[in-house]
Design a protein around this motif. Structure first.
Motif, mmCIF file in Angstrom:
data_model
loop_
_atom_site.group_PDB
_atom_site.id
_atom_site.type_symbol
_atom_site.label_atom_id
_atom_site.label_comp_id
_atom_site.label_asym_id
_atom_site.label_seq_id
_atom_site.Cartn_x
_atom_site.Cartn_y
_atom_site.Cartn_z
ATOM 1 N N UNK A 151 11.164 -12.988 -46.319
ATOM 2 C CA UNK A 151 9.965 -12.605 -45.614
ATOM 3 C C UNK A 151 9.584 -11.102 -45.126
ATOM 4 N N UNK A 152 10.777 -10.462 -45.081
ATOM 5 C CA UNK A 152 10.897 -9.060 -44.750
ATOM 6 C C UNK A 152 10.288 -8.283 -46.138
ATOM 7 N N UNK A 153 10.617 -8.512 -47.282
ATOM 8 C CA UNK A 153 10.142 -8.002 -48.352
ATOM 9 C C UNK A 153 8.903 -8.165 -48.373
ATOM 10 N N UNK A 154 8.275 -9.218 -48.123
ATOM 11 C CA UNK A 154 6.661 -9.502 -48.140
ATOM 12 C C UNK A 154 6.208 -8.584 -47.112
ATOM 13 N N UNK A 155 6.748 -8.365 -45.872
ATOM 14 C CA UNK A 155 6.317 -7.549 -44.841
ATOM 15 C C UNK A 155 6.104 -5.965 -45.376
ATOM 16 N N UNK A 156 7.297 -5.647 -46.083
ATOM 17 C CA UNK A 156 7.439 -4.144 -46.554
ATOM 18 C C UNK A 156 6.573 -4.003 -47.503
ATOM 19 N N UNK A 157 6.007 -4.937 -48.404
ATOM 20 C CA UNK A 157 5.064 -4.824 -49.556
ATOM 21 C C UNK A 157 3.616 -4.540 -48.948
ATOM 22 N N UNK A 158 3.398 -5.390 -47.598
ATOM 23 C CA UNK A 158 2.042 -5.269 -47.184
ATOM 24 C C UNK A 158 2.100 -3.990 -46.324
ATOM 25 N N UNK A 159 3.081 -3.415 -45.827
ATOM 26 C CA UNK A 159 3.173 -2.207 -45.043
ATOM 27 C C UNK A 159 2.978 -0.975 -46.039
ATOM 28 N N UNK A 160 3.674 -0.959 -47.152
ATOM 29 C CA UNK A 160 3.683 0.066 -48.244
ATOM 30 C C UNK A 160 2.499 0.139 -49.091
ATOM 31 N N UNK A 161 2.107 -1.223 -49.385
ATOM 32 C CA UNK A 161 0.984 -1.150 -50.354
ATOM 33 C C UNK A 161 1.589 -1.267 -51.672
ATOM 34 N N UNK A 162 3.151 -1.502 -51.816
ATOM 35 C CA UNK A 162 3.621 -1.415 -53.118
ATOM 36 C C UNK A 162 3.182 -2.597 -54.005
ATOM 37 N N UNK A 163 3.118 -3.774 -53.234
ATOM 38 C CA UNK A 163 2.455 -5.132 -54.075
ATOM 39 C C UNK A 163 1.097 -5.170 -53.180
ATOM 40 N N UNK A 164 0.191 -5.412 -53.839
ATOM 41 C CA UNK A 164 -1.164 -5.856 -52.985
ATOM 42 C C UNK A 164 -1.618 -7.255 -53.113
ATOM 43 N N UNK A 165 -0.990 -8.073 -52.302
ATOM 44 C CA UNK A 165 -1.358 -9.451 -52.153
ATOM 45 C C UNK A 165 -2.253 -9.501 -50.933
ATOM 46 N N UNK A 166 -3.529 -10.003 -51.128
ATOM 47 C CA UNK A 166 -4.335 -10.055 -49.929
ATOM 48 C C UNK A 166 -3.910 -10.916 -48.849
#
Length: 68
Positions: free
Chosen positions: A25-40
């Motif tokens: 879940x921290x990876x998903x949070x990091x993706x959302x924060x950095x925009x590295x992976x754009x999942x709505x």
């Protein structure tokens, strides 16, 4: 007219979404924060909600097939 099925409207918490994707879940949070992976996702206060249909679209976009 397109009608979404109840399964497509299924809402998941960040922890549930991460488990569905097979990541932390921290990876998903990091993706959302950095925009590295754009999942709505939607933010409701501090809570983050993901739609299962969006996660399925993400998985479909990363699908690879092996070629000979």
């Amino acid at each position: 007219m397109y009608l979404a099925t109840p399964i497509q409207l299924e809402r998941l918490t960040r922890a549930e979404a991460a488990a569905y994707l097979g990541i932390n879940s921290q990876t998903l949070a990091n993706w959302a924060h950095t925009g590295k992976v754009a999942i709505p996702h939607h933010k409701v206060g501090r809570k983050v909600i993901y739609m299962k249909a969006d996660l399925d679209c993400y998985l479909a976009s990363t699908r690879r097939t092996q070629t000979a």
